[in-house]
Design a protein around this motif. Structure first.
Motif, PDB file in Angstrom:
ATOM      1  N   ALA A 113       0.789  -1.234   0.101  1.00 49.33           N
ATOM      2  CA  ALA A 113      -0.178   0.128  -0.105  1.00 49.33           C
ATOM      3  C   ALA A 113       0.819   1.294   0.022  1.00 49.33           C
ATOM      4  CB  ALA A 113      -0.975   0.030   1.161  1.00 49.33           C
ATOM      5  N   ALA A 114       2.240   1.322   0.780  1.00 49.57           N
ATOM      6  CA  ALA A 114       2.666   2.381   1.144  1.00 49.57           C
ATOM      7  C   ALA A 114       3.958   2.275   1.841  1.00 49.57           C
ATOM      8  CB  ALA A 114       1.992   3.351   1.775  1.00 49.57           C
ATOM      9  N   THR A 115       4.795   3.404   1.660  1.00 51.32           N
ATOM     10  CA  THR A 115       6.012   3.434   2.595  1.00 51.32           C
ATOM     11  C   THR A 115       5.714   4.312   3.873  1.00 51.32           C
ATOM     12  OG1 THR A 115       7.439   2.707   0.802  1.00 51.32           O
ATOM     13  CG2 THR A 115       8.386   3.807   2.653  1.00 51.32           C
ATOM     14  N   ALA A 132       2.256   3.559  -2.544  1.00 47.29           N
ATOM     15  CA  ALA A 132       2.928   3.112  -3.702  1.00 47.29           C
ATOM     16  C   ALA A 132       2.244   3.157  -5.231  1.00 47.29           C
ATOM     17  CB  ALA A 132       3.262   1.589  -3.411  1.00 47.29           C
ATOM     18  N   ASN A 133       3.268   3.542  -6.033  1.00 47.88           N
ATOM     19  CA  ASN A 133       2.775   3.624  -7.531  1.00 47.88           C
ATOM     20  C   ASN A 133       2.253   2.208  -8.039  1.00 47.88           C
ATOM     21  OD1 ASN A 133       5.095   2.951  -8.652  1.00 47.88           O
ATOM     22  ND2 ASN A 133       5.589   5.073  -9.050  1.00 47.88           N
ATOM     23  N   LEU A 134       3.395   1.321  -7.744  1.00 48.02           N
ATOM     24  CA  LEU A 134       3.078   0.010  -8.280  1.00 48.02           C
ATOM     25  C   LEU A 134       3.117  -0.117  -9.682  1.00 48.02           C
ATOM     26  CD1 LEU A 134       0.499  -1.258  -5.635  1.00 48.02           C
ATOM     27  CD2 LEU A 134       2.930  -1.837  -5.682  1.00 48.02           C
ATOM     28  N   VAL A 135       3.884   0.712 -10.496  1.00 50.82           N
ATOM     29  CA  VAL A 135       3.586   0.783 -11.921  1.00 50.82           C
ATOM     30  C   VAL A 135       4.192  -0.450 -12.721  1.00 50.82           C
ATOM     31  CG1 VAL A 135       3.357   3.391 -12.114  1.00 50.82           C
ATOM     32  CG2 VAL A 135       5.600   2.400 -12.120  1.00 50.82           C
ATOM     33  N   SER A 136       4.919  -1.216 -11.988  1.00 45.50           N
ATOM     34  CA  SER A 136       5.643  -2.432 -12.560  1.00 45.50           C
ATOM     35  C   SER A 136       4.337  -3.333 -13.180  1.00 45.50           C
ATOM     36  CB  SER A 136       6.706  -3.164 -11.787  1.00 45.50           C
ATOM     37  OG  SER A 136       6.094  -3.969 -10.813  1.00 45.50           O
ATOM     38  N   PHE A 161       0.805  14.214  10.268  1.00 45.37           N
ATOM     39  CA  PHE A 161       0.944  13.223   9.061  1.00 45.37           C
ATOM     40  C   PHE A 161       1.199  14.021   7.880  1.00 45.37           C
ATOM     41  CE2 PHE A 161      -2.051  11.127  12.169  1.00 45.37           C
ATOM     42  CZ  PHE A 161      -1.179  10.059  12.378  1.00 45.37           C
ATOM     43  N   ALA A 162       2.215  13.669   7.164  1.00 42.79           N
ATOM     44  CA  ALA A 162       2.430  14.223   5.886  1.00 42.79           C
ATOM     45  C   ALA A 162       2.325  13.265   4.808  1.00 42.79           C
ATOM     46  CB  ALA A 162       3.892  14.763   5.878  1.00 42.79           C
ATOM     47  N   HIS A 163       1.190  13.480   3.833  1.00 44.80           N
ATOM     48  CA  HIS A 163       1.062  12.452   2.829  1.00 44.80           C
ATOM     49  C   HIS A 163       1.832  13.115   1.559  1.00 44.80           C
ATOM     50  CE1 HIS A 163      -2.062  10.080   4.755  1.00 44.80           C
ATOM     51  NE2 HIS A 163      -2.312  11.155   5.436  1.00 44.80           N
ATOM     52  N   HIS A 164       2.202  12.148   0.936  1.00 45.48           N
ATOM     53  CA  HIS A 164       3.110  12.513  -0.445  1.00 45.48           C
ATOM     54  C   HIS A 164       2.106  11.750  -1.418  1.00 45.48           C
ATOM     55  CE1 HIS A 164       6.199  14.262   1.498  1.00 45.48           C
ATOM     56  NE2 HIS A 164       6.199  13.036   2.666  1.00 45.48           N
ATOM     57  N   PRO A 165       2.284  12.446  -2.709  1.00 42.66           N
ATOM     58  CA  PRO A 165       1.113  11.475  -3.743  1.00 42.66           C
ATOM     59  C   PRO A 165       2.242  10.393  -4.283  1.00 42.66           C
ATOM     60  CG  PRO A 165       2.158  13.570  -4.511  1.00 42.66           C
ATOM     61  CD  PRO A 165       2.176  13.735  -3.008  1.00 42.66           C
ATOM     62  N   PRO A 166       1.749   9.199  -4.846  1.00 43.83           N
ATOM     63  CA  PRO A 166       2.378   8.114  -5.348  1.00 43.83           C
ATOM     64  C   PRO A 166       3.486   8.948  -6.582  1.00 43.83           C
ATOM     65  CG  PRO A 166       0.159   7.639  -5.599  1.00 43.83           C
ATOM     66  CD  PRO A 166       0.323   9.157  -5.009  1.00 43.83           C
ATOM     67  N   LEU A 167       4.724   8.288  -6.486  1.00 41.03           N
ATOM     68  CA  LEU A 167       5.806   8.884  -7.365  1.00 41.03           C
ATOM     69  C   LEU A 167       5.237   8.868  -8.720  1.00 41.03           C
ATOM     70  CD1 LEU A 167       8.874   7.061  -5.852  1.00 41.03           C
ATOM     71  CD2 LEU A 167       7.904   9.381  -5.259  1.00 41.03           C
ATOM     72  N   HIS A 168       6.099   9.755  -9.572  1.00 39.15           N
ATOM     73  CA  HIS A 168       5.901   9.520 -11.083  1.00 39.15           C
ATOM     74  C   HIS A 168       5.989   8.266 -11.662  1.00 39.15           C
ATOM     75  CE1 HIS A 168       6.202  11.284 -15.060  1.00 39.15           C
ATOM     76  NE2 HIS A 168       7.309  10.018 -15.026  1.00 39.15           N
ATOM     77  N   SER A 169       4.933   8.133 -12.530  1.00 40.19           N
ATOM     78  CA  SER A 169       4.306   6.781 -12.903  1.00 40.19           C
ATOM     79  C   SER A 169       5.390   6.295 -14.022  1.00 40.19           C
ATOM     80  CB  SER A 169       3.162   6.664 -13.252  1.00 40.19           C
ATOM     81  OG  SER A 169       2.630   7.821 -14.430  1.00 40.19           O
ATOM     82  N   GLY A 170       6.697   6.855 -14.281  1.00 38.41           N
ATOM     83  CA  GLY A 170       7.538   6.208 -15.283  1.00 38.41           C
ATOM     84  C   GLY A 170       8.152   5.165 -14.689  1.00 38.41           C
TER      85      GLY A 170
END
Length: 315
Positions: A113-115, A132-136, A161-170
């Motif tokens: 789900a996340a880190t 997690a973006n799970l783009v693989s 709590f600090a929320h960061h969006p999923p990483l760039h999906s490349g």
């Protein structure tokens, strides 16, 4: 009010479209059981029973809901139209594998789900969360946005709590969440050494002579370290032979909790050096001793570790 830190175990409920479609290349269990008959209701009840057992043992237990499936929104973005029934019928006729991917209940695997970095580890003293973006994997990549919204609902207070969006999906930033992340500490409320395990360096493909995909990239782990503003973190590379044996995530062969690291001897590249450096870093950061339980190939062959999921459990 006590300021004592504690650990919470998260599980997700198995969704009603749970099925065995064999979608995860490199996951031997996924391929082995492809096209088997699934029992979503039974699976959901078994999951709830496991959560109840942990709660009865005194573990603080949290539950993540299943995601909306089939994911007709994704299918519509790919050109299918009409009512939901018509969209599903079109997808089934045109590309059954795509329909299976959009019906996957794989968000049940909460380790992806996340880190999450506890406040004791971060520069601003807040818990940092990156979904997690799970783009693989296509069937998993559709989870990211809903997972981020769910975690924001569970942890809403921006003061803590600090929320960061999923990483760039490349493909350079493939992020698989906590399944490739370990935290070593003397106790939960103290500062820790966070270890990020990666399978490949996306900007150096020559170092990836792999049969199966290495899902986590070093670049993704580095981005999370920066976003979470971690005081102490290190990179560790997965053993390529382990990935080729079906170790698609690090937690198939290694798991950590507080000052204990349990791992197979084939978990990491240059493992002897990695363990020496990890012990030294841990002692310097925590002023404590790290207890490493290294399981040998003779004790548990790597293929048996993959088949049994011996390491893929809480300790």
């Amino acid at each position: 009010m006590s300021n004592a830190a504690f650990e919470v175990n998260f599980d997700a409920i198995v969704g009603p479209t749970h099925n065995y479609a064999g979608l995860a290349w490199g996951n031997l269990a996924s391929k082995k059981f492809a096209q088997s008959i699934s029992h979503p209701r039974q699976a959901a009840l078994e999951g709830l029973a496991k959560m109840k057992m942990l709660a009865d043992l005194g573990v603080k237990q949290a539950v993540l809901p299943p995601q909306h499936r089939p994911d007709t929104m994704t299918l519509r973005r790919l050109g299918f139209s009409g009512s939901d029934v018509e969209v599903l019928q079109q997808a089934r006729c045109d590309n059954p594998v795509l329909l299976a991917a959009c019906s996957s209940a794989s968000s049940m695997w909460a380790a992806n789900a996340a880190t999450i970095s506890p406040s004791a580890d971060t520069a601003d003293g807040r818990v940092h969360i990156t979904a997690a973006n799970l783009v693989s994997q296509l069937h998993r990549s559709i989870e990211a946005s809903q997972t981020a919204r769910t975690l924001q609902a569970v942890f809403p207070d921006k003061n803590f709590f600090a929320h960061h969006p999923p990483l760039h999906s490349g493909i350079h930033f493939c992020d698989e969440g906590a399944a490739n992340h370990m935290r070593l500490c003397a106790k939960h409320g103290a500062g820790a050494l966070e270890i990020f395990v990666y399978g490949r360096e996306a900007l150096d493909e020559q170092r990836s002579p792999l049969r199966f995909p290495a899902r986590q990239t070093r670049e993704a782990s580095a981005a999370i370290i920066r976003l979470h503003a971690l005081d102490a973190a290190s990179f560790v590379r997965q053993c390529p032979q382990a990935i080729n044996a079906g170790v698609f995530h690090n937690d198939v062969v290694a798991v950590a909790n507080e000052n204990v690291l349990l791992c197979h001897e084939s978990a990491f590249a240059d493992q002897k050096k990695m363990l020496e450096e990890t012990r030294a870093s841990f002692s310097r950061i925590t002023d404590a001793k790290l207890h490493v339980i290294e399981v040998t190939q003779q004790q548990v062959p790597l293929d048996e570790a993959v088949q049994s999921y011996l390491f893929n459990s809480p300790i």
